[in-house]
Design a protein around this motif. Structure first.
Motif, short mmCIF file in Angstrom:
data_model
loop_
_atom_site.label_atom_id
_atom_site.label_comp_id
_atom_site.label_asym_id
_atom_site.label_seq_id
_atom_site.Cartn_x
_atom_site.Cartn_y
_atom_site.Cartn_z
N GLY A 1 60.85 68.24 103.08
CA GLY A 1 62.15 67.44 102.74
C GLY A 1 61.93 67.01 101.36
O GLY A 1 62.99 66.24 101.00
N GLN A 2 60.98 66.98 100.38
CA GLN A 2 60.93 66.90 99.06
C GLN A 2 60.98 68.13 98.42
O GLN A 2 60.59 69.52 98.86
N SER A 3 61.50 68.07 97.10
CA SER A 3 61.58 69.15 96.16
C SER A 3 60.88 68.77 94.88
O SER A 3 61.13 67.58 94.52
N PHE A 4 59.91 69.81 94.33
CA PHE A 4 59.53 69.58 92.98
C PHE A 4 59.49 70.66 92.19
O PHE A 4 59.95 71.83 92.69
N ILE A 5 59.08 70.69 91.20
CA ILE A 5 59.05 71.82 90.11
C ILE A 5 57.51 72.18 89.89
O ILE A 5 56.41 71.62 89.71
N GLU A 6 57.32 73.57 89.83
CA GLU A 6 56.18 74.24 89.25
C GLU A 6 56.35 75.11 88.28
O GLU A 6 57.62 76.14 88.39
N ILE A 7 55.70 75.07 87.30
CA ILE A 7 55.69 76.16 86.29
C ILE A 7 54.45 77.14 86.04
O ILE A 7 53.20 76.62 86.31
N TYR A 8 54.78 78.33 85.83
CA TYR A 8 53.76 79.21 85.96
C TYR A 8 53.67 79.81 84.53
O TYR A 8 54.71 80.26 83.87
N LYS A 9 52.63 80.11 84.20
CA LYS A 9 52.16 80.57 82.77
C LYS A 9 51.43 81.85 82.98
O LYS A 9 50.25 81.82 83.80
#
Length: 276
Positions: free
Chosen positions: A154-162
């Motif tokens: 039920g939660q949303s978050f951000i991931e950054i891929y390099k």
């Protein structure tokens, strides 16, 4: 003297009309081009990306995502399909390579495909986060940054891929979604929204660790950005369910300090008698 002045006035008038006519001709040409593209390919000039001597655009195809090449007269020259079912979110051309960011419709994993000008796969990065949404990518000489929205419990978050590997996970106490990722010098920035009863926009320098929120009392979202010298120009849209709309241009420095905040256009909310 009167005759000379009169002649000058006529010349200026004709010159002004010529300039207006040139702009009008350009707009008419753009409209006509959009009509042709819409009729033949169901796109407009906004969907085209310049690629060498060609224009390219992408569209869903029977075997995946089709990438179509057009000549300068907007006639189809060639077309190829990616071997993947991609709900394409982003496409970019860098150093004669085509970067396609989307979701694989078989695995539901975000994927980044790198193709050459003949449509052959150069590289594929699979981001193994099922049902995550790819939102943006930023390509430099040495790095490929990809931003995805991840949903969990039920939660949303951000991931950054390099370069295909998880680089940073960004979580707040409230759910967040990402909109843009970009790099300036050695610093990596993200732009997104905080979810809740009201949405707030934010900008964060994830290299230096600061975050700047924008809450104008309604739902805020940053539609676009531009890097200009030592500043970041943000185009922010503030709206609510009653029809109130405001568009702001906000200029911040690279440390998140607001240098300028200007309302560009504002629309009043619906009168009380029209509200339900």
């Amino acid at each position: 003297m009167r005759k000379i002045l009169g002649s000058i006035s006529i010349v200026l008038l004709i010159g002004g009309c010529a300039g207006n006519n040139a702009n009008l001709d350009k707009k008419i040409k753009e409209v006509n081009t959009d009509k042709i593209l819409m009729k033949k390919y169901h796109i407009t000039t906004n969907n085209l990306i310049k690629f060498g001597e060609y224009y390219i655009f992408y569209t869903p195809g029977p075997n995946g995502t089709d990438i179509v090449f057009l000549d300068k007269n907007y006639k189809e020259v060639k077309k190829f399909s990616t071997p993947y079912f991609l709900d394409t979110k982003k496409i970019a051309i860098v150093n004669n390579k085509i970067y396609v960011l989307g979701v694989n419709e078989e695995t539901y994993f975000p994927e980044l495909l790198i193709l050459n000008q003949d449509g052959k796969l150069v590289k594929k990065d699979v981001l193994k986060k099922k049902y995550a949404l790819p939102k943006d990518m930023f390509i430099t000489k040495n790095d490929i940054l990809v931003l995805i929205d991840v949903f969990n419990n039920g939660q949303s978050f951000i991931e950054i891929y390099k370069n295909g590997k998880l680089f940073k996970k960004i979580k707040l106490t409230r759910p967040i979604n990402g909109n843009f990722v970009f790099k300036d010098g050695n610093d990596i920035f993200i732009i997104g929204t905080v979810k809740g009863n009201n949405e707030d926009a934010f900008v964060s320098n994830i290299t230096k660790g600061w975050i700047r929120f924008f809450d104008l009392g309604m739902d805020e979202k940053i539609d676009s950005y531009k890097i200009d010298d030592n500043t970041i120009i943000l185009n922010l849209h503030s709206t609510d369910e009653m029809g109130a709309d405001s568009y702001y241009q906000i200029i911040i420095n690279k440390n998140g300090k607001i240098l300028k905040n200007k309302c560009k256009i504002k629309f009043a909310p619906l009168p009380m008698r029209f509200r339900t």
